[in-house]
Design an enzyme around this catalytic site. Structure first.
Site, mmCIF file in Angstrom:
data_model
loop_
_atom_site.group_PDB
_atom_site.id
_atom_site.type_symbol
_atom_site.label_atom_id
_atom_site.label_comp_id
_atom_site.label_asym_id
_atom_site.label_seq_id
_atom_site.Cartn_x
_atom_site.Cartn_y
_atom_site.Cartn_z
ATOM 1 N N HIS A 129 13.517 0.904 1.498
ATOM 2 C CA HIS A 129 14.478 1.642 2.325
ATOM 3 C C HIS A 129 14.406 1.195 3.791
ATOM 4 C CE1 HIS A 129 14.284 4.370 -1.192
ATOM 5 N NE2 HIS A 129 15.535 4.615 -0.877
ATOM 6 N N GLY A 130 13.293 0.633 4.203
ATOM 7 C CA GLY A 130 13.194 0.174 5.578
ATOM 8 C C GLY A 130 11.742 0.035 5.980
#
Lengths: 465, 379
Positions: free
Chosen positions: A324-325
């Site tokens: 997701h990051g």
């Protein structure tokens, strides 16, 4: 282009008409749907289409190279190159800026910084089409899939209903549907229209409303809100992200059904789960099965003993979080899920006869999921701990309104509606006159537009991943 | 050797299949081929299927219904689009349709839904924003003493409304972060895509009246201008951005909204026009806006111009900004907006401007940029 917009409404009407018109002529239909999908994808930035085409061509070459390799060693070599190339592409767009920044910080601390700051634009949907590419090449390597024609793979990759935020579709699920023209007499319109209408309602009436009125204010300044507001914001975010993400994929699946194609379901009543394992059976199902098949099992799955199984579960969820990051918040989100999955597995093995009452198992599962969402939603760890620390705070709670409580509870409770009910409703709908069906759908669009008002539909949360 | 590898490979595949059927620890099976799966349905079930022609008809009726009852909203959506073919086509369809549906009162159901969802109309005709006089730009007389505002304390923080276009979002967030003494109660209301030069989409004078009457903040921070690339009409003549007439009209509109937000000197308004942009065309428009806002602030009681155009990077665009002595990526990929980290710089400049009125905020405001660290105030 995104779904609930005027541009998309016009685009889809034209594509729906021409797609069924050309359907009996595959040689015309295939380029048509491919170019239409590229137009949809390139609406914001045409350069992304070039990237998509490049990825499609390169992965077709890899898949064929794997299939044609005459020794297992060469097959392995090719699949390794393919996976590495795909991960490199994803890494450049998702993590290079963060990596260079971190290296620069480290160098600056010893007085030799000065690396250039990189401005890298993340193409929408790159994670989804990269995951599809990896699964294609790996499935060919495993002997579960034969290479398919470039045109077929290109259509799968670009197919506009799902390119932006999934579902993540496998070649085996989609390409066989391209081999025979779809039957124009049997369009699954009942489920299709219900999914589109439901997705639109979930996004505009529930997700955006909760975000605007409680989630965003509390997460942007936790210390300014009471414990009740904070608690509602946490549960409301659980409802918001479910309605936002499942709303998008419901619309994607529904639109595909109207075009005659079936995409895999992505959500199946996740908030009714009585364990984390069951939660992941119903949440972002196409990603969770991707993580299982292309990460957890290659790591060894449960074949290498109990301890290694726990480690594999934890590693899979941590990497799922990092997908997701590159942020501590996502890592902790993955860590909470990994620990809970490993923990419940350990408990089940250690105390096989112990079973919590169903309601207690549900409450524990749901609250663990919500705890993890606090980290997922927070821009940084300080905010996450600020939100959690505020739960016991007193003070007035003007943001806690009956409407917001009802929307939050409703988003969870609606998942308990029996499946038969929806199917009967779809059957009832299909038997109505076309005019009434159109008027009903039109009325829903008017209501959805009124709900979002002039600020417009907020960007879908998963577009950023 | 190869045969042994092949056998091992087959065993692994078999084991994997067993494993999937037994445990599935993190995910379900593919279900596209499962006709009984909820939400998908069985394509052979005639109670769930319709012919493609009828599906098209239903979609067409639905969109026509939505267009008829939503015609006013379509006009607003069109007005809010970027200049170009899509906007032209949308407006050329929506405007005549809205005229007809308005005449037939077919817009009433939509108004009822707006009311039910608590949506206030944000457009109006005949407002001062569109038709007022440039006399508002006359410089106000210098006051003997600066107005004295209530100074915030941790027990009684200042209610600050941070509003404007999308740039307001992260700057408001960072202002709350920088306010470590809890002296500010920051509420951010960003109206994405809005502009002073596009009142057909969003009328900022009307919105300011509504917001001030419902929220009544102690101070307002207004960040707007990034979408202000529209021509303006003055006395029946159109003027493009960059012309002196456009700049004067922009200053007039800014003054109208400043006056409404400030309640004629009841509260201070910190007006922040856009920073530098990567694109030189935008840059020139933003430079013109900064001049216009500086001029407007000189004419409105309690209005302050906060310059983030020439103070950040000495007026030269860069993706990098300096935060806590570190060069970081401070701008988003569009070359206009600040990102989460970079928004700390304009937020600090706004707090520095506020500290002129509220000295207790001096600790919250970080050191201004070193290059040319000035914060221009309108007074």
């Amino acid at each position: 282009m995104t779904f609930p917009t005027i541009e998309f409404a016009a685009f889809f009407t034209v594509v729906l008409f021409l797609s069924w018109l050309l359907m009996p002529h595959p040689r015309a239909w295939r380029p048509f749907i491919l170019v239409s999908s590229w137009v949809f994808y390139g609406w914001l930035d045409w350069r992304w289409v070039l990237l998509l085409i490049g990825s499609t061509v390169v992965n077709t070459v890899f898949a064929n190279a794997v299939a044609r390799a005459d020794t297992p060693a060469k097959r392995k070599q090719w699949v390794t190159i393919a996976v590495a190339a795909n991960l490199t592409l994803l890494g450049i767009f998702k993590y290079l800026g963060f990596f260079v920044g971190s290296v620069d910080d480290a160098l600056s601390s010893i007085g030799i910084g000065g690396l250039p700051v990189l401005q890298i634009v993340l193409p929408i949907g790159i994670s989804f089409f990269t995951f599809q590419s990896i699964s294609y090449v790996v499935d060919v390597y495993r002997g579960e899939q034969r290479p398919v024609a470039l045109m077929d793979f290109a259509i799968l990759q670009a197919f506009f209903p799902h390119i932006v935020a999934g579902p993540i579709v496998r070649v085996a699920e989609f390409v066989p549907q391209l081999r025979t023209p779809r039957d124009p007499r049997k369009v699954l319109a009942g489920p299709g229209i219900f999914l589109i209408a439901g997705g639109l309602f979930k996004k505009t009436v529930v997700a955006d409303e909760l975000a605007r009125r409680i989630v965003d204010p509390v997460f942007s300044d936790p210390s300014a809100h009471s414990g009740f507001e904070t608690l509602l914001a946490i549960y409301a975010f659980a409802a918001q992200i479910y309605c936002d993400f499942s709303g998008y994929t419901d619309m994607a699946i529904g639109l595909a059904l109207l075009l005659g194609f079936r995409l895999p379901q992505n959500f199946d009543r996740p908030y009714l789960a009585t364990s984390l394992r069951l939660f992941w059976h119903g949440w972002h199902m196409t990603l969770s099965r991707w993580l299982r098949d292309y990460l957890y099992i290659p790591l060894g799955g449960n074949r290498r003993g109990k301890r290694r199984t726990y480690i594999n579960l934890m590693l899979t969820m941590l990497l799922g979080g990092l997908w997701h990051g590159a942020a501590w918040t996502f890592l902790i989100w993955g860590g909470i899920h990994g620990s809970a999955l490993a923990g419940e597995r350990w408990l089940a093995e250690r105390y096989p006869r112990f079973h919590l009452p169903r309601w207690a198992a549900w409450a524990i599962t749901f609250n663990i999921v919500c705890l993890a969402w606090v980290f997922f939603r927070s821009p940084d760890l300080g905010t996450a701990f600020g939100v959690l620390g505020q739960i016991g705070a007193g003070g007035p709670s003007p943001l806690v309104t009956p409407v917001l409580v009802a929307l939050t509870v409703g988003a969870v409770a609606v998942q308990a509606v029996p499946r038969d009910f929806w199917q009967r409703a779809e059957q009832w709908f299909v038997l109505r006159p076309a005019l009434m069906q159109g008027l009903a759908l039109g009325a829903l669009i008017v209501i959805a537009d009124a709900a979002v008002g002039q600020q417009g539909v907020a960007p879908f949360i998963y577009f950023q991943f | 050797m190869d045969e042994r590898r092949r056998q091992r490979h087959d065993r692994e595949r078999e084991h994997r299949r067993e494993q999937l059927s037994d445990h599935e620890p993190i995910g379900g099976q593919p279900n596209v081929h499962d006709p009984a799966h909820p939400g998908i349905g069985d394509p052979e079930d005639p109670r769930l299927t319709m012919p493609a022609g009828r599906v098209f008809l239903v979609v067409l009726v639905a969109l026509l219904t939505a267009a008829i009852f939503n015609a006013d909203a379509m006009v607003r959506a069109g007005e809010g689009m970027k200049l170009g073919t899509t906007r032209d086509i949308t407006l050329s369809v929506a405007r005549p349709l809205a005229d007809v549906t308005g005449f037939l009162q077919l817009n009433e159901p939509r108004k009822a839904f707006d009311l039910a969802f608590g949506q206030e109309s944000k457009t109006a005709s005949g407002t001062e924003l569109e038709t007022g006089s440039a006399a508002i730009l006359q410089k106000k007389a210098k006051q003997e003493a600066k107005p004295v505002w209530r100074q915030p304390t941790a027990g009684q923080p200042l209610d600050v409304l941070v509003t404007g276009d999308s740039e307001a979002d992260l700057v408001g967030l960072k202002m709350a972060d920088l306010d470590t003494g809890d002296l500010l109660d920051v509420e951010t209301v960003a109206r994405n895509g809005t502009a002073l030069t596009n009142p057909g989409f969003f009328n900022w004078e009307l919105n300011a009246e509504q917001e001030m009457s419902s929220r009544d903040p102690d101070a307002v921070v207004m960040l707007i201008g990034a979408n202000d690339g529209f021509n303006v009409e003055v006395d029946g003549e159109l003027f493009a951005p960059g012309t002196p007439e456009w700049e004067t009209e922009f200053a007039r509109r800014a003054a109208v909204v400043m006056k409404t937000l400030g309640g004629d000197g009841e509260r201070p308004v910190y007006w922040v026009p856009p920073p530098t942009a990567r694109d030189q065309t935008y840059n020139e428009i933003y430079r013109s806006q900064n001049r216009a806002v500086e001029r407007a602030a000189e004419s409105v009681e309690g209005a302050r111009y906060v310059d983030i155009f020439s103070t950040i990077g000495n007026g030269q665009y860069s993706d990098q900004v300096e935060v806590d002595g570190r060069k970081v990526l401070g701008r988003q990929s569009d070359g206009i907006h600040f990102n989460r980290e970079g928004a700390e710089v304009p937020a600090g400049l706004v707090l520095a401007a506020m500290a002129e009125d509220y000295p207790v905020l001096e600790d919250a405001a970080p050191e201004p940029p070193k290059e040319d660290g000035r914060t221009k105030l309108g007074e």
